[in-house]
Design a protein around this motif. Structure first.
Motif, PDB file in Angstrom:
ATOM      1  N   MET A   1      -9.117  25.781  -7.810  1.00  0.00           N
ATOM      2  CA  MET A   1     -10.134  24.889  -8.321  1.00  0.00           C
ATOM      3  C   MET A   1     -10.412  23.808  -7.286  1.00  0.00           C
ATOM      4  SD  MET A   1     -10.221  22.696 -11.841  1.00  0.00           S
ATOM      5  CE  MET A   1      -8.508  22.354 -11.707  1.00  0.00           C
ATOM      6  N   ASP A   2     -11.673  23.491  -7.111  1.00  0.00           N
ATOM      7  CA  ASP A   2     -12.102  22.488  -6.157  1.00  0.00           C
ATOM      8  C   ASP A   2     -12.648  21.280  -6.921  1.00  0.00           C
ATOM      9  OD1 ASP A   2     -12.821  21.380  -3.650  1.00  0.00           O
ATOM     10  OD2 ASP A   2     -14.849  22.203  -3.811  1.00  0.00           O
ATOM     11  N   ILE A   3     -12.181  20.090  -6.568  1.00  0.00           N
ATOM     12  CA  ILE A   3     -12.731  18.849  -7.107  1.00  0.00           C
ATOM     13  C   ILE A   3     -13.615  18.270  -6.010  1.00  0.00           C
ATOM     14  CG2 ILE A   3     -12.250  16.559  -8.038  1.00  0.00           C
ATOM     15  CD1 ILE A   3     -11.178  18.886  -9.777  1.00  0.00           C
ATOM     16  N   ARG A   4     -14.892  18.048  -6.339  1.00  0.00           N
ATOM     17  CA  ARG A   4     -15.847  17.593  -5.326  1.00  0.00           C
ATOM     18  C   ARG A   4     -16.925  16.735  -5.976  1.00  0.00           C
ATOM     19  NH1 ARG A   4     -20.254  20.504  -6.453  1.00  0.00           N
ATOM     20  NH2 ARG A   4     -20.028  22.594  -7.320  1.00  0.00           N
ATOM     21  N   ARG A   5     -17.709  16.099  -5.119  1.00  0.00           N
ATOM     22  CA  ARG A   5     -18.840  15.315  -5.619  1.00  0.00           C
ATOM     23  C   ARG A   5     -19.857  16.250  -6.263  1.00  0.00           C
ATOM     24  NH1 ARG A   5     -18.420  10.135  -4.298  1.00  0.00           N
ATOM     25  NH2 ARG A   5     -17.139   9.601  -2.518  1.00  0.00           N
ATOM     26  N   ALA A   6     -20.458  15.790  -7.331  1.00  0.00           N
ATOM     27  CA  ALA A   6     -21.464  16.590  -8.022  1.00  0.00           C
ATOM     28  C   ALA A   6     -22.707  16.741  -7.157  1.00  0.00           C
ATOM     29  CB  ALA A   6     -21.831  15.924  -9.346  1.00  0.00           C
ATOM     30  N   LEU A   7     -23.350  17.871  -7.303  1.00  0.00           N
ATOM     31  CA  LEU A   7     -24.584  18.205  -6.598  1.00  0.00           C
ATOM     32  C   LEU A   7     -25.695  18.437  -7.616  1.00  0.00           C
ATOM     33  CD1 LEU A   7     -23.043  20.836  -4.147  1.00  0.00           C
ATOM     34  CD2 LEU A   7     -23.617  18.438  -3.632  1.00  0.00           C
ATOM     35  N   PRO A   8     -26.949  18.351  -7.208  1.00  0.00           N
ATOM     36  CA  PRO A   8     -28.040  18.608  -8.157  1.00  0.00           C
ATOM     37  C   PRO A   8     -27.907  19.959  -8.871  1.00  0.00           C
ATOM     38  CG  PRO A   8     -28.925  17.607  -6.171  1.00  0.00           C
ATOM     39  CD  PRO A   8     -27.464  17.902  -5.899  1.00  0.00           C
ATOM     40  N   GLY A  60     -15.725  21.145 -15.521  1.00  0.00           N
ATOM     41  CA  GLY A  60     -15.445  19.785 -15.954  1.00  0.00           C
ATOM     42  C   GLY A  60     -16.092  18.793 -15.031  1.00  0.00           C
ATOM     43  N   TYR A  61     -16.135  17.546 -15.476  1.00  0.00           N
ATOM     44  CA  TYR A  61     -16.685  16.485 -14.629  1.00  0.00           C
ATOM     45  C   TYR A  61     -16.043  15.153 -14.991  1.00  0.00           C
ATOM     46  CZ  TYR A  61     -19.719  14.968 -18.464  1.00  0.00           C
ATOM     47  OH  TYR A  61     -20.190  14.493 -19.660  1.00  0.00           O
ATOM     48  N   ALA A  62     -16.122  14.229 -14.049  1.00  0.00           N
ATOM     49  CA  ALA A  62     -15.616  12.868 -14.245  1.00  0.00           C
ATOM     50  C   ALA A  62     -16.613  11.900 -13.636  1.00  0.00           C
ATOM     51  CB  ALA A  62     -14.251  12.703 -13.576  1.00  0.00           C
ATOM     52  N   THR A  63     -16.825  10.778 -14.305  1.00  0.00           N
ATOM     53  CA  THR A  63     -17.736   9.764 -13.791  1.00  0.00           C
ATOM     54  C   THR A  63     -17.123   8.376 -13.946  1.00  0.00           C
ATOM     55  OG1 THR A  63     -18.873   9.433 -15.907  1.00  0.00           O
ATOM     56  CG2 THR A  63     -19.777  11.121 -14.432  1.00  0.00           C
ATOM     57  N   GLN A  88      -9.584  23.468 -21.188  1.00  0.00           N
ATOM     58  CA  GLN A  88      -8.680  22.353 -21.457  1.00  0.00           C
ATOM     59  C   GLN A  88      -7.237  22.836 -21.367  1.00  0.00           C
ATOM     60  OE1 GLN A  88     -11.053  23.141 -23.960  1.00  0.00           O
ATOM     61  NE2 GLN A  88     -12.373  21.362 -24.109  1.00  0.00           N
ATOM     62  N   GLY A  89      -6.349  21.909 -21.025  1.00  0.00           N
ATOM     63  CA  GLY A  89      -4.930  22.225 -20.977  1.00  0.00           C
ATOM     64  C   GLY A  89      -4.491  22.964 -19.729  1.00  0.00           C
ATOM     65  N   LEU A  90      -5.371  23.062 -18.745  1.00  0.00           N
ATOM     66  CA  LEU A  90      -5.058  23.786 -17.511  1.00  0.00           C
ATOM     67  C   LEU A  90      -4.922  22.859 -16.305  1.00  0.00           C
ATOM     68  CD1 LEU A  90      -7.607  26.731 -17.998  1.00  0.00           C
ATOM     69  CD2 LEU A  90      -5.159  26.691 -18.572  1.00  0.00           C
ATOM     70  N   GLY A  91      -4.911  21.555 -16.544  1.00  0.00           N
ATOM     71  CA  GLY A  91      -4.785  20.589 -15.453  1.00  0.00           C
ATOM     72  C   GLY A  91      -6.105  20.122 -14.873  1.00  0.00           C
ATOM     73  N   THR A  92      -7.218  20.599 -15.410  1.00  0.00           N
ATOM     74  CA  THR A  92      -8.533  20.220 -14.872  1.00  0.00           C
ATOM     75  C   THR A  92      -8.785  18.728 -15.032  1.00  0.00           C
ATOM     76  OG1 THR A  92      -9.359  22.424 -15.432  1.00  0.00           O
ATOM     77  CG2 THR A  92     -11.007  20.708 -15.001  1.00  0.00           C
ATOM     78  N   GLY A  93      -8.554  18.201 -16.226  1.00  0.00           N
ATOM     79  CA  GLY A  93      -8.781  16.780 -16.471  1.00  0.00           C
ATOM     80  C   GLY A  93      -7.915  15.911 -15.581  1.00  0.00           C
ATOM     81  N   ARG A  94      -6.675  16.294 -15.395  1.00  0.00           N
ATOM     82  CA  ARG A  94      -5.759  15.510 -14.552  1.00  0.00           C
ATOM     83  C   ARG A  94      -6.227  15.498 -13.105  1.00  0.00           C
ATOM     84  NH1 ARG A  94      -0.476  13.239 -14.568  1.00  0.00           N
ATOM     85  NH2 ARG A  94      -0.484  12.064 -12.633  1.00  0.00           N
ATOM     86  N   ARG A  95      -6.641  16.639 -12.600  1.00  0.00           N
ATOM     87  CA  ARG A  95      -7.112  16.695 -11.211  1.00  0.00           C
ATOM     88  C   ARG A  95      -8.388  15.879 -11.031  1.00  0.00           C
ATOM     89  NH1 ARG A  95      -6.969  22.222  -8.493  1.00  0.00           N
ATOM     90  NH2 ARG A  95      -7.579  20.881  -6.765  1.00  0.00           N
ATOM     91  N   LEU A  96      -9.279  15.946 -11.995  1.00  0.00           N
ATOM     92  CA  LEU A  96     -10.490  15.128 -11.925  1.00  0.00           C
ATOM     93  C   LEU A  96     -10.145  13.643 -11.936  1.00  0.00           C
ATOM     94  CD1 LEU A  96     -12.782  17.142 -14.339  1.00  0.00           C
ATOM     95  CD2 LEU A  96     -13.398  16.500 -11.987  1.00  0.00           C
ATOM     96  N   LEU A 126      -3.572  12.697 -21.584  1.00  0.00           N
ATOM     97  CA  LEU A 126      -4.115  12.680 -20.223  1.00  0.00           C
ATOM     98  C   LEU A 126      -4.173  11.253 -19.693  1.00  0.00           C
ATOM     99  CD1 LEU A 126      -5.582  13.873 -17.738  1.00  0.00           C
ATOM    100  CD2 LEU A 126      -7.721  13.632 -19.046  1.00  0.00           C
ATOM    101  N   HIS A 127      -4.720  10.343 -20.463  1.00  0.00           N
ATOM    102  CA  HIS A 127      -4.841   8.960 -20.004  1.00  0.00           C
ATOM    103  C   HIS A 127      -3.466   8.331 -19.743  1.00  0.00           C
ATOM    104  CE1 HIS A 127      -9.017   9.427 -21.236  1.00  0.00           C
ATOM    105  NE2 HIS A 127      -9.242   8.428 -20.398  1.00  0.00           N
ATOM    106  N   ARG A 128      -2.528   8.562 -20.634  1.00  0.00           N
ATOM    107  CA  ARG A 128      -1.184   8.018 -20.415  1.00  0.00           C
ATOM    108  C   ARG A 128      -0.553   8.613 -19.166  1.00  0.00           C
ATOM    109  NH1 ARG A 128      -0.681   8.231 -26.464  1.00  0.00           N
ATOM    110  NH2 ARG A 128      -0.740   6.057 -27.107  1.00  0.00           N
ATOM    111  N   ALA A 129      -0.722   9.914 -18.946  1.00  0.00           N
ATOM    112  CA  ALA A 129      -0.165  10.574 -17.757  1.00  0.00           C
ATOM    113  C   ALA A 129      -0.788  10.016 -16.475  1.00  0.00           C
ATOM    114  CB  ALA A 129      -0.382  12.080 -17.830  1.00  0.00           C
TER     115      ALA A 129
END
Length: 159
Positions: A1-8, A60-63, A88-96, A126-129
């Motif tokens: 999985m790659d975490i990167r800046r969002a694109l159009p 997923g996304y984070a802002t 969910q539950g696969l570490g995506t939220g944590r990496r973001l 997630l937030h506590r972690a």
């Protein structure tokens, strides 16, 4: 999985993730999705907008965004993370979140806040972690799906 800046090109997938939560969940108090133009505006804002890309699919996304529009809040940012159903539950939220918080720290942000509608055990964990602490609960501030929803505020000091 790659975490990167969002694109159009990512915006339709981001909009679909959000729309599902708006219509079916309670993590947002919106009751329908946002138009693509709203996502385009967010993309060109001064804040961070990251996506989780798994094999060419945005899962997923984070802002980050302003907490409030008053000058004294300039080093405080509000954050949000959404993960697509089935991912969910696969570490995506944590990496973001880890990537987003690192960028905010580099920007000199002092405090990061997040609001989590209740109940949401996974988001609270997630937030506590990620180092957030609960600072208060606003009781029954939203009404969605024929029930009142509490909102828990969390914060993390970065600097």
């Amino acid at each position: 999985m790659d975490i990167r800046r969002a694109l159009p090109a990512d915006l339709p997938a981001v909009a679909a993730i959000y729309e599902r939560e708006a219509r079916e969940g309670h993590a947002t108090f919106d009751v329908e999705g946002r138009p693509l133009e709203a996502w385009r505006e967010r993309l060109v804002s001064d804040d961070h907008f990251l996506v989780a890309d798994r094999d060419g699919v945005v899962v997923g996304y984070a802002t980050s965004g302003p907490y409030r529009p008053k000058p004294a809040y300039g080093r405080t940012r509000e954050t949000t993370v959404y993960v697509a159903a089935g991912h969910q539950g696969l570490g995506t939220g944590r990496r973001l979140y880890d990537a987003l918080l690192a960028l905010l720290a580099e920007d000199g942000v002092h405090v990061v806040v997040a609001a989590v509608a209740q109940p949401n055990d996974a988001s609270m964990a997630l937030h506590r972690a990620c180092g957030f602490e609960v600072v208060g609960t606003m009781r029954e501030v939203g009404r969605k799906h024929d029930r009142w929803v509490d909102l828990v505020w969390l914060q993390r000091l970065l600097g």
